[in-house]
Design a protein around this motif. Structure first.
Motif, mmCIF file in Angstrom:
data_model
loop_
_atom_site.group_PDB
_atom_site.id
_atom_site.type_symbol
_atom_site.label_atom_id
_atom_site.label_comp_id
_atom_site.label_asym_id
_atom_site.label_seq_id
_atom_site.Cartn_x
_atom_site.Cartn_y
_atom_site.Cartn_z
ATOM 1 N N LEU A 7 1.093 -1.450 -0.281
ATOM 2 C CA LEU A 7 0.009 -0.092 -0.052
ATOM 3 C C LEU A 7 1.206 1.080 0.068
ATOM 4 N N SER A 8 1.167 1.912 -1.167
ATOM 5 C CA SER A 8 1.494 3.278 -1.074
ATOM 6 C C SER A 8 1.804 4.171 0.325
ATOM 7 N N GLY A 9 2.941 5.023 0.290
ATOM 8 C CA GLY A 9 2.536 5.212 1.626
ATOM 9 C C GLY A 9 2.822 4.078 3.027
ATOM 10 N N ALA A 10 2.782 3.235 2.399
ATOM 11 C CA ALA A 10 1.976 2.505 4.518
ATOM 12 C C ALA A 10 2.424 1.211 4.130
ATOM 13 N N SER A 11 2.988 0.878 3.451
ATOM 14 C CA SER A 11 3.652 -0.147 3.737
ATOM 15 C C SER A 11 4.803 -0.556 3.995
ATOM 16 N N ASP A 12 5.144 -0.247 5.455
ATOM 17 C CA ASP A 12 6.852 0.049 5.384
ATOM 18 C C ASP A 12 6.945 -1.893 6.281
ATOM 19 N N ALA A 13 8.181 -1.882 7.345
ATOM 20 C CA ALA A 13 8.666 -3.076 7.852
ATOM 21 C C ALA A 13 7.579 -2.800 9.364
ATOM 22 N N ASP A 14 7.409 -1.773 9.951
ATOM 23 C CA ASP A 14 6.799 -2.133 11.338
ATOM 24 C C ASP A 14 5.038 -2.307 10.582
ATOM 25 N N TRP A 15 4.991 -1.973 9.826
ATOM 26 C CA TRP A 15 3.514 -2.427 9.157
ATOM 27 C C TRP A 15 3.691 -4.329 8.634
ATOM 28 N N LEU A 28 6.105 -4.799 0.699
ATOM 29 C CA LEU A 28 5.915 -3.165 1.075
ATOM 30 C C LEU A 28 6.414 -2.597 -0.215
ATOM 31 N N GLY A 29 6.075 -1.417 0.186
ATOM 32 C CA GLY A 29 6.246 -0.177 -0.736
ATOM 33 C C GLY A 29 4.811 0.096 -1.673
ATOM 34 N N GLY A 30 4.384 0.046 -2.264
ATOM 35 C CA GLY A 30 5.636 0.590 -3.572
ATOM 36 C C GLY A 30 6.413 1.919 -3.700
ATOM 37 N N ILE A 31 7.586 1.758 -3.870
ATOM 38 C CA ILE A 31 8.634 2.402 -4.004
ATOM 39 C C ILE A 31 9.702 3.169 -5.018
ATOM 40 N N ALA A 39 8.770 11.484 -9.240
ATOM 41 C CA ALA A 39 8.777 12.886 -9.872
ATOM 42 C C ALA A 39 7.132 12.823 -10.241
ATOM 43 N N ALA A 40 6.927 11.334 -10.931
ATOM 44 C CA ALA A 40 5.308 11.078 -10.528
ATOM 45 C C ALA A 40 4.885 11.064 -9.006
ATOM 46 N N ALA A 41 5.465 10.522 -8.354
ATOM 47 C CA ALA A 41 5.516 10.272 -7.171
ATOM 48 C C ALA A 41 5.181 11.353 -5.686
ATOM 49 N N ARG A 42 6.259 12.316 -7.035
ATOM 50 C CA ARG A 42 5.720 13.805 -5.727
ATOM 51 C C ARG A 42 3.885 14.241 -6.481
ATOM 52 N N ASP A 43 3.587 14.149 -7.270
ATOM 53 C CA ASP A 43 2.560 14.739 -7.734
ATOM 54 C C ASP A 43 0.925 13.809 -7.176
ATOM 55 N N LEU A 44 1.520 12.637 -7.117
ATOM 56 C CA LEU A 44 1.112 11.996 -6.304
ATOM 57 C C LEU A 44 0.216 12.741 -5.394
ATOM 58 N N VAL A 45 1.942 12.772 -4.253
ATOM 59 C CA VAL A 45 1.762 13.417 -2.769
ATOM 60 C C VAL A 45 1.069 14.851 -2.647
ATOM 61 N N ALA A 46 1.096 15.567 -4.083
ATOM 62 C CA ALA A 46 0.829 16.729 -4.394
ATOM 63 C C ALA A 46 -0.597 16.782 -3.928
ATOM 64 N N ARG A 47 -1.307 15.896 -5.075
ATOM 65 C CA ARG A 47 -3.137 15.823 -4.987
ATOM 66 C C ARG A 47 -3.414 14.632 -3.688
ATOM 67 N N GLY A 48 -3.052 14.494 -3.017
ATOM 68 C CA GLY A 48 -3.776 13.896 -1.143
ATOM 69 C C GLY A 48 -3.173 12.813 -1.256
ATOM 70 N N ARG A 49 -2.296 11.725 -2.242
ATOM 71 C CA ARG A 49 -2.164 10.180 -1.889
ATOM 72 C C ARG A 49 -1.138 10.740 -0.958
ATOM 73 N N ASP A 50 -1.071 9.542 -0.150
ATOM 74 C CA ASP A 50 0.441 8.815 0.160
ATOM 75 C C ASP A 50 1.460 8.449 0.075
ATOM 76 N N GLU A 51 2.631 8.312 -0.407
ATOM 77 C CA GLU A 51 3.829 8.030 -1.391
ATOM 78 C C GLU A 51 5.385 7.584 -0.538
ATOM 79 N N PHE A 52 6.007 7.090 -0.509
ATOM 80 C CA PHE A 52 7.701 6.836 0.392
ATOM 81 C C PHE A 52 8.182 7.568 -0.751
ATOM 82 N N LEU A 53 8.770 8.957 -0.504
ATOM 83 C CA LEU A 53 9.791 9.478 -0.803
ATOM 84 C C LEU A 53 10.999 9.475 -0.308
#
Length: 256
Positions: A7-15, A28-31, A39-53
């Motif tokens: 799950l983008s921005g949520a699936s890390d080692a603790d999860w 884990l990821g996506g990364i 750059a695409a992931a930053r655009d996703l964050v700008a419109r409210g999605r969680d991403e690992f960056l």
């Protein structure tokens, strides 16, 4: 097998550790690995999605997998890239940890598709096969996450192509076309097949397993222990019944 789907921005080692009591594998990821994907992931964050960056994606992959080296769950990393070389580099990191490298040919966000990531790879089999071969040559166990219902894409043919390139597994988001799992399994029987979409309980897990999937994955409710407990129990019950030679119908009922 029961897997936890990335799950983008949520699936890390603790999860992953939180779900380890119920699942066999955590993806884990996506990364986002390369400049265009980031750059695409930053655009996703700008419109409210969680991403690992993270500043250094490969260091992030290494650190997250290292945090699970002693965990009671196998691990993998779902990655996105518009170019091949970062796939090979991430695969080498995964190989060092005995982890799965999962190539994301699944995400359908416009920003990712515009730079050649995600489901765009399903329409560019040659490039997807090139990614798989690079990851395989780096020594990783290679999975490809795919999506059904992509116009113009023959998913069984894609499964055969990635198997020939060295993939070990295919992770199928079946959307509303659950029987496609059976077609994929028939086309590439040597691939380990994980099925995904709407897996919540015995009925949904058993449907995919009856179509021939080797395991199922849980996505959005992967942080819900009640859902994981139900699905883990269903998978274990399926495996026990099949091990005892019982026939199980697709609707989840055991013939009397």
């Amino acid at each position: 097998m029961l897997a936890l789907a990335s799950l983008s921005g949520a699936s890390d080692a603790d999860w992953a550790r939180a779900g380890a009591a119920h699942a066999d594998l955590a993806l884990l990821g996506g990364i986002a690995l390369d400049a265009d994907a980031r750059a695409a992931a930053r655009d996703l964050v700008a419109r409210g999605r969680d991403e690992f960056l993270p500043t250094d994606p490969l260091a992030f992959v290494d650190a997250q997998l290292a945090a699970l080296d002693d965990a009671p769950i196998s691990a993998g990393m779902n990655v996105r890239s518009a170019t091949r070389d970062p796939i090979r580099e991430a695969a080498a990191v995964c190989a060092d940890h005995g982890a799965v490298l999962e190539i994301n040919a699944h995400c359908r966000q416009d920003e990712l598709c515009a730079v050649g990531c995600g489901e765009t790879l399903l329409r560019d089999t040659d490039r997807l096969v090139d990614y798989v071969a690079a990851a395989h040559d780096a020594g990783a166990t290679v999975s490809v996450k795919v999506r059904a219902e992509v116009e113009g894409v023959d998913l069984p043919a894609t499964a055969r192509a990635i198997a020939d390139a060295g993939a070990d597994a295919i992770h199928v988001d079946a959307m509303d076309s659950e029987p496609v799992v059976a077609d994929v399994v028939a086309a590439a029987p040597d691939l380990f097949c994980l099925a995904n979409n709407g897996v919540r309980d015995r009925a949904t897990a058993w449907e995919y397993l009856a179509y021939g999937a080797d395991g199922v994955s849980v996505g959005r409710p992967s942080d819900d222990p009640d859902v994981l407990r139900r699905v883990a129990r269903a998978v274990a019950d399926w495996e026990r019944r099949r091990g005892d030679g019982e026939r199980v119908d697709i609707d989840g009922e055991v013939p009397g």
